[in-house]
Motif scaffolding. Structure first.
Motif: not given
Length: 91
Positions: A53-76
């Motif tokens: 589970m995560g919150r979307v930070v960046i939206v691109e054409d084919d991918y998104v970057v999400i933050e998934s924890s309290a430490e603000r871990t970013k996943l593409k």
């Protein structure tokens, strides 16, 4: 003529039944999923197919970057890796 009709009619009925029970609902599900993916915006809460589970930070054409924890871990992740969008009720 009746012999041909008695052979073809059951197959036509089975195909019609399969179309309405399997193919048509899958097309509706695919259309709804594609609409949901195209409507993803920044700050939306999502769940990936892997269960992250995560919150979307960046939206691109084919991918998104999400933050998934309290430490603000970013996943593409790929947009096709998104399972659902979580609807939050705002008060």
């Amino acid at each position: 003529m009746e012999a041909i009709l008695s052979l073809v009619l059951p197959f036509a009925l089975m195909f019609g039944l399969m179309y309405f029970l399997l193919i048509l609902p899958e097309k509706k599900r695919t259309k709804k999923y594609n609409e949901m993916i195209s409507a993803i915006e920044k700050n939306d809460e999502i769940i990936t197919r892997g269960g992250i589970m995560g919150r979307v930070v960046i939206v691109e054409d084919d991918y998104v970057v999400i933050e998934s924890s309290a430490e603000r871990t970013k996943l593409k992740i790929s947009k096709s890796g998104i399972a659902t969008k979580v609807n939050k009720v705002e008060e």
